[in-house]
Design a protein around this motif. Sequence first.
Motif, PDB file in Angstrom:
ATOM      1  N   HIS A 143      29.697  20.495  -0.278  1.00  0.00           N
ATOM      2  CA  HIS A 143      28.975  21.220  -0.059  1.00  0.00           C
ATOM      3  C   HIS A 143      28.157  21.636  -0.404  1.00  0.00           C
ATOM      4  O   HIS A 143      27.515  20.632  -0.848  1.00  0.00           O
ATOM      5  N   ASP A 144      27.654  22.183   0.412  1.00  0.00           N
ATOM      6  CA  ASP A 144      25.970  22.876   0.442  1.00  0.00           C
ATOM      7  C   ASP A 144      24.962  22.817  -0.794  1.00  0.00           C
ATOM      8  O   ASP A 144      24.333  22.153  -0.861  1.00  0.00           O
ATOM      9  N   ASP A 145      25.735  23.206  -1.831  1.00  0.00           N
ATOM     10  CA  ASP A 145      24.919  22.868  -3.798  1.00  0.00           C
ATOM     11  C   ASP A 145      25.124  21.211  -4.047  1.00  0.00           C
ATOM     12  O   ASP A 145      24.771  21.483  -5.512  1.00  0.00           O
ATOM     13  N   ALA A 146      26.370  20.316  -3.161  1.00  0.00           N
ATOM     14  CA  ALA A 146      26.685  19.115  -3.519  1.00  0.00           C
ATOM     15  C   ALA A 146      27.565  19.253  -4.691  1.00  0.00           C
ATOM     16  O   ALA A 146      27.704  17.792  -5.675  1.00  0.00           O
ATOM     17  N   GLY A 147      27.862  20.358  -5.429  1.00  0.00           N
ATOM     18  CA  GLY A 147      28.592  20.558  -6.907  1.00  0.00           C
ATOM     19  C   GLY A 147      30.230  20.328  -6.541  1.00  0.00           C
ATOM     20  O   GLY A 147      30.543  19.820  -7.261  1.00  0.00           O
ATOM     21  N   THR A 148      30.136  19.928  -4.865  1.00  0.00           N
ATOM     22  CA  THR A 148      31.957  19.920  -4.416  1.00  0.00           C
ATOM     23  C   THR A 148      31.505  18.777  -3.588  1.00  0.00           C
ATOM     24  O   THR A 148      31.589  19.137  -2.922  1.00  0.00           O
ATOM     25  N   THR A 149      32.239  17.280  -3.973  1.00  0.00           N
ATOM     26  CA  THR A 149      32.732  16.780  -2.691  1.00  0.00           C
ATOM     27  C   THR A 149      34.562  16.392  -3.117  1.00  0.00           C
ATOM     28  O   THR A 149      34.801  16.760  -3.678  1.00  0.00           O
ATOM     29  N   TYR A 150      34.378  15.771  -1.591  1.00  0.00           N
ATOM     30  CA  TYR A 150      35.796  15.160  -0.897  1.00  0.00           C
ATOM     31  C   TYR A 150      36.033  14.151  -0.780  1.00  0.00           C
ATOM     32  O   TYR A 150      35.085  13.856  -0.026  1.00  0.00           O
ATOM     33  N   TYR A 151      36.417  13.102  -0.435  1.00  0.00           N
ATOM     34  CA  TYR A 151      36.913  12.048  -0.374  1.00  0.00           C
ATOM     35  C   TYR A 151      38.401  11.980   0.197  1.00  0.00           C
ATOM     36  O   TYR A 151      39.346  12.231   0.003  1.00  0.00           O
ATOM     37  N   SER A 202      26.786  12.353  -0.937  1.00  0.00           N
ATOM     38  CA  SER A 202      25.802  12.744  -1.631  1.00  0.00           C
ATOM     39  C   SER A 202      24.436  13.527  -1.179  1.00  0.00           C
ATOM     40  O   SER A 202      24.469  13.413   0.506  1.00  0.00           O
ATOM     41  N   ARG A 203      23.463  13.742  -1.594  1.00  0.00           N
ATOM     42  CA  ARG A 203      22.215  15.225  -0.589  1.00  0.00           C
ATOM     43  C   ARG A 203      21.353  15.252  -1.635  1.00  0.00           C
ATOM     44  O   ARG A 203      21.455  15.492  -2.483  1.00  0.00           O
ATOM     45  N   ASP A 204      20.187  15.305  -0.895  1.00  0.00           N
ATOM     46  CA  ASP A 204      18.768  15.678  -1.059  1.00  0.00           C
ATOM     47  C   ASP A 204      18.203  16.845  -0.080  1.00  0.00           C
ATOM     48  O   ASP A 204      17.565  16.778   0.499  1.00  0.00           O
ATOM     49  N   ASN A 205      18.856  18.068  -1.122  1.00  0.00           N
ATOM     50  CA  ASN A 205      18.196  19.192  -0.193  1.00  0.00           C
ATOM     51  C   ASN A 205      17.073  19.870   0.226  1.00  0.00           C
ATOM     52  O   ASN A 205      16.244  20.415   1.123  1.00  0.00           O
TER      53      ASN A 205
END
Lengths: 109, 118
Positions: B52-60, B71-74
């Motif tokens: 998700h946009d805030d990287a707080g939620t991930t799915y696999y 992961s992401r670095d906004n």
Amino acid sequence: QSALTQPRSVSGSPGQSVTISCTGTSSDVGAYNYVSWYQQHPGKAPKLIIYDVNKRPSGVPDRFSGSKSGNMASLTISGLQAEDETDYYCCSFAGRYVVFGGGTKLTVL
Amino acid sequence: EVQLLESGGGLVQPGGSLRLSCAASGITYSNYAMSWVRQAPGKGLEWVSTTHDDAGTTYYADSVKGRFTISRDNSKNTLYLQMNSLRAEDTAVYYCAKRPGRGIFDIWGQGTMVTVSS
């Protein structure tokens, strides 16, 4: 997380209409109105052509339409053109995951 | 113009690791969920992971859970996929895609090829 079921191939003549089916379950297609369709030409990235079952992104011709009934979604392409000949994939949101169909090759005769 | 550019693919031995990157331009990257989708040679599309946009939620996907990390670095408009314990069946073109809504992938990168082989 089983793949959605699509026919491996469909065909039609120029100007005709074809429909591609996409069968899922009550956990994916049947549970949500979040079915999308993608067109993919060989060696290219997929292109979104339908989302939320029956909405078209800007720039996609209205020859492309989508529908859903129960656990099955469908993509209809009317007024077939030569450039429509390629692969099509359905996709459904399923809560904590997303599932794609196996793909359908459309041949324009 | 909205653009996603993947990098980091290559040849790796079974059991090895690789990190893919996806640089975004032309969009307010931090506003959107992002995903990885892969396609084995001659096969169909397979969803891999979403953040998700805030990287707080991930799915696999079950096929990569416990081995891959998204992961992401906004601040850098960049998405990553850390792939560990790679298997032959992970061989595929890996696409990053912008995910503006549930089950919607509206912008795709050109893909990066990952080959797992000894």
